[in-house]
Design an enzyme around this catalytic site. Structure first.
Site, PDB file in Angstrom:
ATOM      1  N   ASN A 292     -13.025  -3.018   2.592  1.00 11.02           N
ATOM      2  CA  ASN A 292     -13.911  -1.866   2.680  1.00 11.02           C
ATOM      3  C   ASN A 292     -14.843  -1.915   1.476  1.00 11.02           C
ATOM      4  O   ASN A 292     -14.376  -2.063   0.342  1.00 11.02           O
ATOM      5  CB  ASN A 292     -13.109  -0.560   2.672  1.00 11.02           C
TER       6      ASN A 292
ATOM      7  N   HIS B  62     -10.681  -5.290  -3.388  1.00  8.46           N
ATOM      8  CA  HIS B  62      -9.367  -5.519  -2.784  1.00  8.46           C
ATOM      9  C   HIS B  62      -9.513  -5.793  -1.306  1.00  8.46           C
ATOM     10  O   HIS B  62     -10.475  -5.369  -0.665  1.00  8.46           O
ATOM     11  CB  HIS B  62      -8.439  -4.324  -3.009  1.00  8.46           C
TER      12      HIS B  62
ATOM     13  N   GLY C 237     -15.715   3.005   3.548  1.00  7.73           N
ATOM     14  CA  GLY C 237     -14.330   3.460   3.432  1.00  7.73           C
ATOM     15  C   GLY C 237     -13.641   3.025   2.154  1.00  7.73           C
ATOM     16  O   GLY C 237     -12.418   3.181   2.027  1.00  7.73           O
ATOM     17  N   GLN C 238     -14.395   2.499   1.182  1.00  6.45           N
ATOM     18  CA  GLN C 238     -13.765   2.088  -0.082  1.00  6.45           C
ATOM     19  C   GLN C 238     -13.501   3.314  -0.942  1.00  6.45           C
ATOM     20  O   GLN C 238     -14.439   4.061  -1.264  1.00  6.45           O
ATOM     21  CB  GLN C 238     -14.663   1.099  -0.833  1.00  6.45           C
TER      22      GLN C 238
ATOM     23  N   ASP D 151       0.851  -1.193   0.000  1.00  4.65           N
ATOM     24  CA  ASP D 151       0.000   0.000   0.000  1.00  4.65           C
ATOM     25  C   ASP D 151       0.890   1.247   0.000  1.00  4.65           C
ATOM     26  O   ASP D 151       1.895   1.310   0.707  1.00  4.65           O
ATOM     27  CB  ASP D 151      -0.923  -0.001   1.225  1.00  4.65           C
ATOM     28  N   ILE D 152       0.490   2.224  -0.790  1.00  4.46           N
ATOM     29  CA  ILE D 152       1.297   3.438  -0.941  1.00  4.46           C
ATOM     30  C   ILE D 152       1.250   4.307   0.313  1.00  4.46           C
ATOM     31  O   ILE D 152       2.126   5.156   0.524  1.00  4.46           O
ATOM     32  CB  ILE D 152       0.805   4.234  -2.185  1.00  4.46           C
TER      33      ILE D 152
ATOM     34  N   HIS E 272      -7.172  -5.542   2.323  1.00 10.48           N
ATOM     35  CA  HIS E 272      -5.973  -5.027   2.983  1.00 10.48           C
ATOM     36  C   HIS E 272      -5.466  -6.096   3.943  1.00 10.48           C
ATOM     37  O   HIS E 272      -6.236  -6.600   4.773  1.00 10.48           O
ATOM     38  CB  HIS E 272      -6.294  -3.781   3.813  1.00 10.48           C
TER      39      HIS E 272
HETATM   40  P1  AMP Z   1      -9.710   1.528   0.127  1.00  8.19           P
HETATM   41  O1  AMP Z   1      -9.728   2.858   0.822  1.00  8.19           O
HETATM   42  O2  AMP Z   1     -10.159   0.379   0.969  1.00  8.19           O
HETATM   43  O3  AMP Z   1     -10.428   1.588  -1.208  1.00  8.19           O
HETATM   44  O4  AMP Z   1      -8.187   1.201  -0.161  1.00  8.19           O
HETATM   45  C1  AMP Z   1      -7.486   1.746  -1.228  1.00  8.19           C
HETATM   46  C2  AMP Z   1      -6.040   1.673  -0.848  1.00  8.19           C
HETATM   47  O5  AMP Z   1      -5.265   1.836  -2.004  1.00  8.19           O
HETATM   48  C3  AMP Z   1      -5.589   2.743   0.159  1.00  8.19           C
HETATM   49  O6  AMP Z   1      -5.074   2.122   1.328  1.00  8.19           O
HETATM   50  C4  AMP Z   1      -4.516   3.511  -0.601  1.00  8.19           C
HETATM   51  O7  AMP Z   1      -3.442   3.933   0.210  1.00  8.19           O
HETATM   52  C5  AMP Z   1      -4.076   2.484  -1.631  1.00  8.19           C
HETATM   53  N1  AMP Z   1      -3.495   3.058  -2.836  1.00  8.19           N
HETATM   54  C6  AMP Z   1      -3.961   4.096  -3.565  1.00  8.19           C
HETATM   55  N2  AMP Z   1      -3.166   4.321  -4.629  1.00  8.19           N
HETATM   56  C7  AMP Z   1      -2.176   3.400  -4.571  1.00  8.19           C
HETATM   57  C8  AMP Z   1      -1.035   3.115  -5.387  1.00  8.19           C
HETATM   58  N3  AMP Z   1      -0.751   3.820  -6.496  1.00  8.19           N
HETATM   59  N4  AMP Z   1      -0.216   2.096  -5.001  1.00  8.19           N
HETATM   60  C9  AMP Z   1      -0.477   1.384  -3.884  1.00  8.19           C
HETATM   61  N5  AMP Z   1      -1.554   1.590  -3.091  1.00  8.19           N
HETATM   62  C10 AMP Z   1      -2.382   2.586  -3.424  1.00  8.19           C
END
Ligand code: AMP
Ligand code: ZN
Length: 114
Positions: free
Chosen positions: A87, A100, A93-94, A31-32, A102
């Protein structure tokens, strides 16, 4: 592939990621914006908007669970415990509309989540 989808673009290599697992159907990457010392995002390569879009009986969910299990063992968070989160939808929280999970570990988790 949904050409406007962030995680489809990561899967296609159009946006860089740090991959931690890949097979024909599933990809996992760091995760970024990590919320724990270990924080991976596990996605099906096929685009589903959310868990609500997965047909009954589709094996992708159990496949993702198996990948999470393997990653927890490989990154040494299995014994201490970890959290696997999905989420779903805006209030859930999505923020990325590609299914996906986490995988979070390496610290104590709080309950209930915010
Ligand atoms: P959600 O909020 O459950 O939809 O999770 C989306 C996740 O994607 C968040 O934890 C972000 O930090 C992660 N995210 C967004 N952009 C990137 C990216 N380019 N590379 C890796 N993770 C990312
Ligand atoms: Zn997608």
């Amino acid at each position: 592939m949904d050409p406007d989808c962030l995680f489809c673009k990561i899967n296609a290599g159009e946006i860089p990621s740090t991959k931690v697992y890949e097979d024909d159907d599933v990809l996992a990457f760091k995760d970024i914006d990590p919320q724990a010392p270990i924080h991976f995002v596990i996605i099906p390569k096929k685009h589903y908007d959310s868990v609500l879009s997965v047909p009954a009986g589709d094996p992708i969910i159990s496949h993702i669970m198996t990948v999470a299990n393997r990653l927890a063992l490989k990154y040494d968070i299995a014994d201490a415990g970890f959290r696997l989160v999905n989420n779903c939808g805006a209030a859930g929280g999505q923020t990325v509309p590609h299914l996906h999970f986490h995988l979070l570990g390496g610290r104590d988790m709080q309950w209930p989540p915010g």
